[in-house]
Design an enzyme around this catalytic site. Structure first.
Site: not given
Length: 324
Positions: A11, A270-271, A189, A13, A192
């Protein structure tokens, strides 16, 4: 220290993996002022809404196949140098269309970077095409139709990302039916920004193999038991969860409780530069802030490889490489 451990990630992006210094170089290339999104070498955002705006502004700085090849190769090289043997990157053809590059060229640019990283560092990687939830169900159906028809060998899965509090999961079931019929792996998603109900809705309406995040399932004991019983894999991103204030701190994060309850969990970034983290740091957090042993962390990495959207010969090679 976890530097000696092999790693895998399900995961991340890809635009969200852009280091601020790379964003600045791209901005100079295109004559864009980054003063509103980068300050003192860090991305500027306050909440999820402003984070998405900052993310989109960074994404707009990548406009050619070469730009995307550079981004993918840079990120995967960083992962490989930290001991990562496998990565799935979440990609959005909508970004390629927005900058006028087009979805096909967007994917080809990323694929070139992925192949270059594999040639140089040996890291295996795949792409998951994502629909953008806040663009609405019809837009996501179009993305699903594109993913189903554009059978790039490195595109092996489909995700739904974006503002989780907009639209019900049921509204996207048609899009997921399209990509399921095309043989793509499914993740979404949920759990969250929204509570346990969103995870339950995802299980009921999408039937995914994995849930992106899913950590707020901890609010419902029966749901946690269901996740464990059904073997659904959670792509957990602790650093992201703390940065976005899903949980106040690492001691209160539910990763340990989910793991102990028998839920299949994995570690992800994630980011990463937006949240001041990295995959290597997520492994360190698991060890030092959450008390996981090397063996337990290894088990999470094995879970990631078992749940990866790859063909079986590739999976067998990755599992064999885990302890070489």
């Amino acid at each position: 220290m976890t530097a000696h451990l092999k790693k895998a990630e399900l995961h991340c992006h890809i635009e969200g993996a852009t280091p601020p210094e790379l964003a600045v170089r791209q901005a100079r290339k295109y004559g864009v002022d980054t003063g509103t999104i980068i300050r003192d070498g860090a991305y500027v955002w306050e909440d999820f809404t402003s984070f998405v705006k900052c993310y989109d502004a960074v994404a707009s700085l990548f406009r050619t196949e070469g730009d995307y090849a550079l981004l993918a190769e840079a990120y995967l090289t960083e992962l490989a140098e930290a001991g990562t043997i496998y990565s799935e990157i979440i990609v959005s053809p909508d970004h390629g269309n927005t900058v006028g590059l087009g979805a096909d060229a967007y994917l080809e640019g990323l694929a070139a970077g992925m192949e270059a990283a594999k040639a140089r560092k040996g890291i295996e990687s795949r792409m998951l095409i994502t629909g953008i939830r806040h663009l609405g169900p019809e837009a996501v159906v179009r993305t699903a139709e594109y993913a189903a028809s554009h059978r790039h060998p490195l595109v092996t899965g489909f995700n739904l990302a974006g503002e989780e509090r907009m639209h019900s999961v049921a509204e996207f079931s048609r899009a997921f039916d399209i990509v399921r019929d095309a043989g793509l792996g499914l993740t979404i998603h949920a759990g969250e920004l929204s509570g346990a109900f969103s995870v339950r809705d995802a299980l009921d309406h999408v039937r995914p193999a994995r849930i992106s995040h899913g950590v707020r399932a901890i609010e419902d004991t029966d749901l946690v038991r269901r996740l464990a019983d059904e073997g659904v894999v959670l792509e957990v991103c602790p650093g992201s969860n703390i940065a976005l204030k899903v949980f106040p701190d690492f001691p209160s994060h539910p990763l340990r409780r989910l793991y102990d309850a028998g839920v299949r969990v994995t570690l992800n970034s994630d980011d990463p530069p937006f949240f001041h983290t990295s995959l290597a740091q997520e492994y360190e957090i698991a060890a030092h802030a959450m008390g996981f042993s090397d063996g337990e962390i290894d088990r999470m990495t094995r879970t990631a490889l078992e749940a990866a959207f790859v063909d079986e010969p590739t999976r067998e090679r990755l599992l064999a490489a885990l302890h070489i």
